[in-house]
Structures are given as C-alpha cells and as structure tokens.
Design an enzyme around this catalytic site. Structure first.
Site, PDB file in Angstrom:
ATOM      1  N   ALA A  19      -5.240  -2.759   5.542  1.00 52.34           N
ATOM      2  CA  ALA A  19      -6.586  -2.266   5.850  1.00 52.34           C
ATOM      3  C   ALA A  19      -7.476  -2.360   4.629  1.00 52.34           C
ATOM      4  O   ALA A  19      -7.003  -2.377   3.494  1.00 52.34           O
ATOM      5  CB  ALA A  19      -6.525  -0.813   6.334  1.00 52.34           C
ATOM      6  N   LYS A  52     -12.878   0.389  11.678  1.00 54.65           N
ATOM      7  CA  LYS A  52     -11.566   0.800  12.167  1.00 54.65           C
ATOM      8  C   LYS A  52     -11.589   1.073  13.674  1.00 54.65           C
ATOM      9  O   LYS A  52     -10.621   0.763  14.382  1.00 54.65           O
ATOM     10  CB  LYS A  52     -11.091   2.046  11.414  1.00 54.65           C
ATOM     11  CG  LYS A  52     -10.736   1.806   9.961  1.00 54.65           C
ATOM     12  CD  LYS A  52      -9.543   0.877   9.789  1.00 54.65           C
ATOM     13  CE  LYS A  52      -8.246   1.536  10.170  1.00 54.65           C
ATOM     14  NZ  LYS A  52      -7.069   0.638   9.924  1.00 54.65           N
ATOM     15  N   THR A  92      -9.742  -0.098   2.738  1.00 59.94           N
ATOM     16  CA  THR A  92      -9.790   1.363   2.730  1.00 59.94           C
ATOM     17  C   THR A  92     -10.782   1.977   1.747  1.00 59.94           C
ATOM     18  O   THR A  92     -10.865   3.200   1.658  1.00 59.94           O
ATOM     19  CB  THR A  92      -8.394   1.933   2.421  1.00 59.94           C
ATOM     20  OG1 THR A  92      -7.945   1.432   1.157  1.00 59.94           O
ATOM     21  CG2 THR A  92      -7.398   1.550   3.509  1.00 59.94           C
ATOM     22  N   TYR A 128     -16.739   2.006   7.249  1.00 59.94           N
ATOM     23  CA  TYR A 128     -15.278   2.028   7.324  1.00 59.94           C
ATOM     24  C   TYR A 128     -14.818   2.525   8.691  1.00 59.94           C
ATOM     25  O   TYR A 128     -13.995   1.886   9.369  1.00 59.94           O
ATOM     26  CB  TYR A 128     -14.718   2.904   6.209  1.00 59.94           C
ATOM     27  CG  TYR A 128     -13.252   3.211   6.355  1.00 59.94           C
ATOM     28  CD1 TYR A 128     -12.288   2.225   6.183  1.00 59.94           C
ATOM     29  CD2 TYR A 128     -12.824   4.505   6.673  1.00 59.94           C
ATOM     30  CE1 TYR A 128     -10.934   2.514   6.327  1.00 59.94           C
ATOM     31  CE2 TYR A 128     -11.481   4.800   6.820  1.00 59.94           C
ATOM     32  CZ  TYR A 128     -10.543   3.809   6.645  1.00 59.94           C
ATOM     33  OH  TYR A 128      -9.203   4.089   6.796  1.00 59.94           O
ATOM     34  N   ASP A 130      -2.603 -12.841   4.742  1.00 61.51           N
ATOM     35  CA  ASP A 130      -4.013 -12.452   4.817  1.00 61.51           C
ATOM     36  C   ASP A 130      -4.361 -12.283   6.295  1.00 61.51           C
ATOM     37  O   ASP A 130      -4.476 -13.259   7.032  1.00 61.51           O
ATOM     38  CB  ASP A 130      -4.884 -13.535   4.180  1.00 61.51           C
ATOM     39  CG  ASP A 130      -6.371 -13.233   4.268  1.00 61.51           C
ATOM     40  OD1 ASP A 130      -6.753 -12.171   4.804  1.00 61.51           O
ATOM     41  OD2 ASP A 130      -7.176 -14.077   3.813  1.00 61.51           O
ATOM     42  N   GLY A 190       0.818  -1.204   0.000  1.00 63.21           N
ATOM     43  CA  GLY A 190       0.000   0.000   0.000  1.00 63.21           C
ATOM     44  C   GLY A 190       0.850   1.251   0.000  1.00 63.21           C
ATOM     45  O   GLY A 190       2.079   1.191   0.113  1.00 63.21           O
TER      46      GLY A 190
END
Length: 295
Positions: free
Chosen positions: A59, A128, A61, A124, A35, A10
């Site tokens: 994450a 989180k 996202t 989301y 994973d 990322g």
C-alpha cells in the site's frame, strides 16, 4: 496452503511472514520483486507461483504525502488492488485485501461497524476505498480487512516514535481529541491466518478491542516502557498543532461484528497487546546504542 504476501517488507508483512511461515508455504514479495501498479507483472508473477491465497498488504501509506502525490496513491491503493484481485479471480485463489479506518470521516462518535457508510476525508482514504470496491467487484473469494492505528516490531509507527522521542526529550505534546483502536500487527496477522482457513468471505473490521485517544495511547506506551515518570505529557486539541496536509478522522474506532458473527477468535484488548509488544517484541537496542554513543 501456498500463500503470496505482497508488500512483504512492510510492518504488517513482517508479522505475516512470522505467523504464516511456520504453517503454510509463504512466498514473500517486496516492492522490488512485485510492483502492484504493473498489471502484467502482477498477472505473470502470480501465474508463476500459482498460490492458493494472496495477502495483499502492499500500500501507499504516507497519508500527508498522498495529498500531493494523488496519482501515485491511486495507482498503488486502487489500481494495485484491482490488478491483484483480477489475478486472484483468474487463478481461483483466495484474497485478503488489507484496508483502513480512514475510509470513514470520523464524525459518528461511536465505534464503526461493517454496515456503516464510508466517507473518506483525505486522498489516502479515498484511494483505499476505491481499492475495496475494485476487490468486491472483481474477486468472489475475497476478505476485505479494515484495520486501524497499526504498530509492530518492523518500521516506524506511533508507538516507536513516542518511545524514540521520550528518550531524547523530557516533554511530549500529544493530541487528546483523536480516538481510535490501536492494532498490534502480530495480532492482526494471527487473525488473517485464521480467516484464510475459512471461506467466510466479506468485509471485516479487525483491530485490538477497545478505544482510546492518542494521548491515552501515548501515556500507556510510556507507562509500559517505564518512562512515564521521566516525561511530561501535554494533551492538546488537534487545532492547536501545526496544520498537516491531510485531514484525519477524529473518531475511527471499530466494532468487530463480522469476526463475532463467524465465530472467529476475538482480538485481545489494546492494553494487553501493547504490554506484550513492549515487553517481548520491541527492540530498542539501536536506541540504547545511540544513547551510549555506540555506532
């Protein structure tokens, strides 16, 4: 230290590798290699590597898609965090868990502190926040690092999208009523490196300093890239744009109380960070080739 990075492909993972690699032994794991939704795989992999620390940057996202793919969002952002935190606790390893400004509803109208009560308004943010809680309950040697409006040299983000559109159109429409603290991934990675070398565990707000609207951010992006004179920017309120599945916090800027309290290096202001990024770190060679018809 021996440091494992999850989500290493990322945009933050890219800069974590750049910053941590020259100083520490880094094991960079992408989604195919680890994973985080697979509890057994997380335990086995971290047991094999025996890290001193883990930076958990993996994450889910996609904020809008999360509204439809609720289970996937929670599997990665909540259960994935739990799996990594449990393994770190078992190995007595430090953990940096990367979180988000979207744990807030954006109604405060001034910068959020670490003491403010979260109240996420989309899936989301909810997933989180649950990940944060799992980390707090599971791993005693954890740094929870909330950040906001990330951009960097790797992948697509607000900065790269504005620059791409500016090269193909003469007008851009940008919302002027969403406010936050832009954060350059390289600066965040540097802060995480410094944090890892301490034992000041707890919750941190980490962004480049200052606050701006999306419109102000876009204007400065074009100015730094020398494109401001060739693109007409239109400011509009969020309500005038086409509806999107997920609500956004309208004001999610940060105060950096924990960074100040522990005497860590302050992150530079967002304008200076953006100028550095565009001047030295942004690679627009692919765009220029496209403009020239080079394949």
């Amino acid at each position: 230290m021996k440091i494992v990075i999850t989500g290493a492909d990322g945009q933050l993972g890219y800069d974590l590798k750049r910053v941590l690699g020259p100083v520490h032994k880094v094991i960079a794991l992408n989604r195919k290699q680890l994973d985080v939704t697979d509890e057994d795989a997380v335990k086995w992999t971290l047991m094999q590597h025996q890290p001193d620390a883990v930076v958990h940057a993996a994450a889910y996202t996609n904020v809008d898609r999360a509204e439809a793919e609720t289970e996937a969002s929670y599997q990665v952002n909540a259960l994935g965090a739990l799996h990594v935190a449990s393994a770190c606790h078992m190995l007595n390893a430090k953990l940096v868990h990367v979180s988000t400004d979207y744990v807030f509803d954006g109604t405060k109208q001034c910068a959020y502190t670490e003491q403010d009560m979260p109240n996420p308004i989309n899936i989301y943010g909810q997933s989180k926040l649950l990940g944060e809680k799992f980390v707090q309950l599971t791993c005693s040697q954890a740094f929870i690092v909330r950040t906001s409006w990330l951009y960097g040299a790797k992948g697509a983000n607000f900065v790269t999208k504005v620059l791409e559109k500016a090269r193909t159109t003469s007008e851009l429409t940008i919302v002027d009523d969403q406010f936050g603290s832009p954060t350059y991934c390289l600066d965040l990675a540097l802060m995480i490196r410094e944090l890892l070398e301490t034992e000041h565990y707890g919750l941190y707000h980490a962004s480049n300093s200052g606050v701006c609207s999306r419109f102000e951010f876009a204007r400065r992006i074009l100015q730094e890239a020398g494109l401001l004179q060739s693109v007409l920017l239109h400011p509009v309120p969020t309500e005038q744009l086409p509806a999107v599945p997920a609500k956004r916090p309208m004001y999610s800027a940060f105060r950096h109380g924990a960074i100040e309290r522990h005497g860590l290096s302050p992150m530079r202001d967002w304008e200076a960070a953006l100028a550095f990024f565009i001047r030295y770190d942004y690679d627009d060679s692919a765009l220029r080739k496209q403009e020239r018809g080079v394949r």
